[in-house]
Design an enzyme around this catalytic site. Sequence first.
Site, PDB file in Angstrom:
ATOM      1  NE  ARG A  43      -4.177  -2.071   1.763  1.00  0.00           N
ATOM      2  CZ  ARG A  43      -5.426  -1.928   2.699  1.00  0.00           C
ATOM      3  NH1 ARG A  43      -5.306  -1.272   3.916  1.00  0.00           N
ATOM      4  NH2 ARG A  43      -6.173  -2.740   2.406  1.00  0.00           N
ATOM      5  CG  ASP A 152     -13.432   8.533   5.135  1.00  0.00           C
ATOM      6  OD1 ASP A 152     -14.256   7.269   5.475  1.00  0.00           O
ATOM      7  OD2 ASP A 152     -12.469   8.232   4.813  1.00  0.00           O
TER       8      ASP A 152
END
Length: 280
Positions: A43, A152
Amino acid sequence: MNDMRSAGEPDYTDADFQRVRRIAQDEAGIYFPDTKRTLVYSRVSRRVREAGHASFHSYLDFVQTVGGRGEMERLICALTTNVTNFFREKTHFMHLEEIVVPKLAAQVRAGGRGRLWSAACSTGQEPWSIAMSVMTAFPDAPAHDVRILATDINADVVAHAAAGIYPTVEAEAIPAEKKSQFMEPHGDGGLRFTGGIRNLPAFRVLNLNANWPMKGTFSAIFCRNVVIYFDEATRERLWHRLADRLDPGGFLCVGHSERVASKSQCGLEQIAPTIYRKES
């Protein structure tokens, strides 16, 4: 094993993994066990390359400087997962339409306010599903003081969510009557939320493990499939904070693999496998 670099890939050592792990914990409360070492590499290595660094070490030095703050945010976003769809866990939305919203409607029609919170809204399918359920049970909600806070940690997904535009294939989980009522064709094969429903959600960037700027409480909070990334102490602290932000008798919806602290700890009683109610 210290260096797992392939040809042309940035250096990555055990020390780098430990450092990423500390950053994720400090910045966002995310916990990565030793078994996630390869996942972290997959990632983060793209961010290392795109930021122009030859090694994780130099990249991590950079993100911890004042000038690297923007890249720090991109690093945290790379470490988080955004998997969601419309009306995921239908029992939550049935409960919302049948129990939560009628009570909220009575409250606002009497001059009060109604607030709901999607605490990890990702690309927006959850808060827009909440909005459709609100409109189904309370059609004139936009004419009253009703809002859905959608937050978020990832600014990019918040921007996507706020646009309210989705490919037709992503909207397949929306019942046909809701789709025709609340959406319109947009662009080449897309659909866009339209009309009064757009007045309900308010989208904001928020780190759940940082300070919360909002002051009021909520009739219901959706915080689903979030605490699975946290260690136990961070998880329990968040449950307490969420309980404090619920109205008396308000509800917390969580993911199927998540369990809230005991009632004696935070005043939340389980009324269904993934739904908790705050003591009145």
